[in-house]
Design an enzyme around this catalytic site. Sequence first.
Site: not given
Length: 211
Positions: A21-23
Amino acid sequence: MRAVLTAGPTLEPIDPVRFLSNRSSGKQGYALAEALAALGFEVTLVSGPTALNDPPGVTTVRVETAREMLAAVQAALPADAFIAVAAVADWRPAETSDVKLKPEKAGFAALKLVENPDILRTIAALEPGARPRLVAGFAAETHDVLAHARAKRVRKGADWIFANDVSGDVMGGAHNTITLITPDGETSFGPAPKDEIARQIARRIHQALAR
Ligand code: C5P
């Protein structure tokens, strides 16, 4: 008028307990959905996993993966505007294991990835009639922000790109600075709180569609 937005990250499962995933926090996309609803738009927000509450006055559809996000967007069309704000994972694991992978197993160290569908590009390429009149995306960049964003507008077939400098604490933070890139010119918004930026962008979208 109807608007469909994407927001937040996508989550791409590796096995039952792990994912890529990512931030992205989803804050800018949620704020834009709320601002468009406040202007009278009928808004569907297709959101990846976030810690945020559903914005008031907005139909929120929760998804996890990029492929689910694309399917939910297609189900929410037709619309006058499609605004892609989500930080979609460009890649996903080629296979999702039904059982928790063991780190010592061969294959775990060399996780195989395959490319996800590009939601913005897919919607921008729809036939006239099916294609929303305004298709816009965000370009989160840490360097050469405007050059990358201008190229991205053309490459993805979008009408507008909102260039977003994320070199500071923008991802997850409350403030943002954005440059809108259109075929006719460029306009800057902020630095300002994400909800104020959202109100300014929403007015601009409303004006463009009212013409
Ligand atoms: O990841 P990238 O910088 O290319 O994203 C630019 C724009 O494209 C964003 O609006 C994002 O929501 C959209 N995008 C998408 N589907 C992808 C990758 C990006 O809709 N798979």
